[in-house]
Structures are given as structure tokens and as C-alpha cells.
Design a protein around this motif. Structure first.
Motif, mmCIF file in Angstrom:
data_model
loop_
_atom_site.group_PDB
_atom_site.id
_atom_site.type_symbol
_atom_site.label_atom_id
_atom_site.label_comp_id
_atom_site.label_asym_id
_atom_site.label_seq_id
_atom_site.Cartn_x
_atom_site.Cartn_y
_atom_site.Cartn_z
ATOM 1 N N VAL A 27 0.627 -1.283 -0.074
ATOM 2 C CA VAL A 27 -0.011 -0.106 0.070
ATOM 3 C C VAL A 27 0.872 1.232 0.023
ATOM 4 O O VAL A 27 1.993 1.105 0.591
ATOM 5 C CB VAL A 27 -0.949 0.011 1.300
ATOM 6 N N ASP A 28 0.288 2.410 -0.876
ATOM 7 C CA ASP A 28 0.999 3.513 -0.914
ATOM 8 C C ASP A 28 0.105 4.578 -0.453
ATOM 9 O O ASP A 28 -0.945 4.891 -1.235
ATOM 10 C CB ASP A 28 1.353 3.773 -2.263
ATOM 11 N N PRO A 29 0.175 5.371 0.781
ATOM 12 C CA PRO A 29 -0.556 6.530 0.949
ATOM 13 C C PRO A 29 -0.941 7.715 0.072
ATOM 14 O O PRO A 29 -1.791 8.413 0.143
ATOM 15 C CB PRO A 29 0.081 6.819 2.120
ATOM 16 N N LEU B 251 1.344 7.818 10.410
ATOM 17 C CA LEU B 251 1.830 6.514 9.432
ATOM 18 C C LEU B 251 1.727 5.324 9.941
ATOM 19 O O LEU B 251 1.552 4.131 9.667
ATOM 20 C CB LEU B 251 3.219 6.705 8.894
ATOM 21 N N PHE C 107 -1.110 2.677 9.526
ATOM 22 C CA PHE C 107 -1.187 1.859 8.394
ATOM 23 C C PHE C 107 -0.629 0.291 8.558
ATOM 24 O O PHE C 107 -1.213 -0.446 7.703
ATOM 25 C CB PHE C 107 -0.540 2.421 7.355
ATOM 26 N N LYS C 108 -0.050 0.235 9.667
ATOM 27 C CA LYS C 108 0.469 -1.276 9.844
ATOM 28 C C LYS C 108 -0.907 -2.103 10.398
ATOM 29 O O LYS C 108 -0.882 -3.257 10.130
ATOM 30 C CB LYS C 108 1.380 -1.212 11.161
ATOM 31 N N VAL D 26 4.382 -1.100 3.541
ATOM 32 C CA VAL D 26 4.012 0.211 2.990
ATOM 33 C C VAL D 26 5.072 0.862 2.107
ATOM 34 O O VAL D 26 6.097 0.689 2.743
ATOM 35 C CB VAL D 26 3.625 1.128 4.282
ATOM 36 N N ALA E 262 7.784 2.346 7.245
ATOM 37 C CA ALA E 262 7.987 1.999 5.729
ATOM 38 C C ALA E 262 8.472 0.760 5.510
ATOM 39 O O ALA E 262 9.958 0.721 5.985
ATOM 40 C CB ALA E 262 8.237 3.480 5.130
#
Length: 274
Positions: free
Chosen positions: A184-186, A204, A207-208, A214, A251
């Protein structure tokens, strides 16, 4: 966490670097910079030697207000370069940066290893089923609208919550079709204001919750140079700072123009961990 690229397992428990190779004349930082085969091969060599695990090839500029080009033009820019690079560097793991299923299909058939889609399959209804058939890793980005309209699509009640819902839905759809390796890419800068970009970076680690690697792409973007009141050309130091923060917040992949500096970030943080 691992992903399978052409039978090669890439371990993302240590963060990796994806080098950007724009094949467009109008990208915001390096558009038109690589004009012939020797310049392209030289840049790929520099990135691979510096430690890039992936090279991301983009033949359609997705910067705000970029010109729309046809699928034929995108393929014409892309396919000869895939062939050229793999002839010189057969072990290179090439990523195809496209939202079009036909471009994805032909790029993989030409020897590329993964697909990087700014629309998470929402701009081409055949994208997810195409990736499922190709059985390659799939990077899905968060964006609203299109590259031409995204700057008017920045209204959110709760941006993190809405992004997590978006990714949960897209990941479920991909999984149902048999796509197992999802990243996934924000989507920093895509349908987001500068303030929203920093809010995403600040949170950030949330997102885990998606339990997927990520990818972060802030390299030389306006969130950096507008904050520092300089230019994309002067934004390397700012990029390094934000990449370091992104790594500390989980990341797995840094997508960058400047590979050497990103690799150094990772090496220093790994030393700190040990």
C-alpha cells in the motif's frame, strides 16, 4: 514480510529502495532528463549500484495538471525501455507505474516484475483481474479522482480513517481475485493538501493495521519544497529527513529519485536497531 518477484523472494523486514525512472517529458522533477538509451542505462546502473532493489518505470506523468496521453503512446515510451534495461541488467526487478491494465500486462510480458498503480484499480476495471492472472506483486495507491482532477478532491472528514477504509476495501477485492502480494502507498500529494500530507506522515504507523508492506513516495515533492520555500532541485535534504521519519514509522519501501541517500538512511537506522 516477503513478496515474490519472478520467483525471487524479497524480504521486506529490512526496508528496500525503489529508484524512480521517469520516461516522460513532463514529470515534476526529472521530466525529459533521460533522452537516449545510454543516459537511461547509465542512470539504471547508478541506481542499482547504489543499492536499489526495484526500478520503477513511469511513462505517464501523474503530476497535477499533467497532459493526458493515449495508451498507445504510453506503451511506445515504455516497452522498448523495459527490453533495453533487461538486456543490460537481466536480474533487475522492474516495476511498471501505470493505471492501465493493458500497459501492466504488456510490461510484465516484456519482463517486468511488479505493478505500481496510482488508482488501486479504480481507473481501469480490468486492472485487478489482470494482475491476478499475471500473479505479480501489486502496489495500490490512495488517490481520489484522476491526475487531472485530484487537486480538487481534498475534502475529508477524517483522512486517516477514510484511507484505511479505502485500502481495506481494495485489499479485500484484490485478495478475492487471488492477488496475494499487495503493497500500500498512501499517495503523498495525490488528492491531498500539504497539511494533510504531514498529518498522514505523523500517523503513518496506523497503516500497520492493514498488515501489508507500506511504500512511501515523498521524494522531492512540493510538501517538502513549499514548506522549506525552495525548489524540487533543492529538496534532497528535506526528502532524506522525511524518509527517515517514514522508516521509523514502519515504511517497507522508499520510492525515490536519489537512491544512494535513501539506502544510507536505511543502513544507519538498521545499525541503530542492532
Amino acid at each position: 514480510m516477503t513478496i515474490n518477484c519472478k520467483g525471487k523472494l524479497i524480504d521486506l523486514s529490512t526496508s528496500k529502495v525503489m529508484g524512480i525512472l521517469n520516461l516522460t517529458p513532463d514529470s515534476f522533477y526529472d521530466g525529459g532528463k533521460f533522452k537516449n538509451e545510454s543516459e537511461i542505462l547509465s542512470q539504471v546502473y547508478i541506481m542499482l549500484k547504489a543499492g536499489a532493489t526495484f526500478i520503477d518505470l513511469g511513462a505517464y506523468s501523474s503530476r497535477p495538471d499533467a497532459n493526458h496521453i493515449s495508451e498507445e503512446e504510453e506503451l511506445k515510451r515504455l516497452l522498448p525501455i523495459v527490453t533495453l534495461i533487461l538486456k543490460e541488467f537481466p536480474e533487475a526487478l522492474l516495476s511498471i507505474d501505470t493505471f492501465r491494465s493493458q500497459v501492466a500486462k504488456q510490461g510484465i510480458e516484456a519482463g517486468a516484475s511488479l505493478i505500481n498503480d496510482i488508482s488501486a484499480g479504480l481507473l481501469d476495471e480490468k486492472m485487478l483481474e489482470t494482475v491476478a492472472k499475471l500473479q505479480v506483486p501489486y502496489i495500490m495507491m490512495h488517490m481520489k479522482g484522476t491526475p487531472q482532477t485530484m487537486q480538487q478532491e481534498t475534502n475529508y472528514k477524517n483522512i486517516i480513517k477514510e484511507m484505511l477504509f479505502y485500502f481495506s476495501e481494495r485489499i479485500a477485492k484484490a485478495k478475492a481475485l487471488g492477488i496475494m502480494d499487495v503493497i500500500v502507498d498512501p499517495g503523498f500529494g495525490f488528492s491531498k493538501t500539504r497539511e494533510q500530507n504531514f498529518e498522514i506522515l505523523k500517523q503513518l504507523e496506523l497503516f500497520k493495521l492493514l498488515e501489508k508492506p507500506v511504500l512511501i513516495g515523498v521524494s522531492r515533492k512540493s510538501m517538502i519544497y513549499k514548506t522549506l520555500e525552495n525548489t524540487a532541485q533543492e529538496a534532497l535534504n528535506g526528502t532524506t529527513v522525511l524518509n527517515t521519519i517514514a522508516l521509523q514509522k514502519g515504511a517497507s519501501i522508499l520510492r525515490v529519485h536519489d537512491v544512494k541517500e535513501a539506502v544510507e538512511c536505511i543502513r544507519l537506522l538498521e545499525q541503530l536497531k542492532s
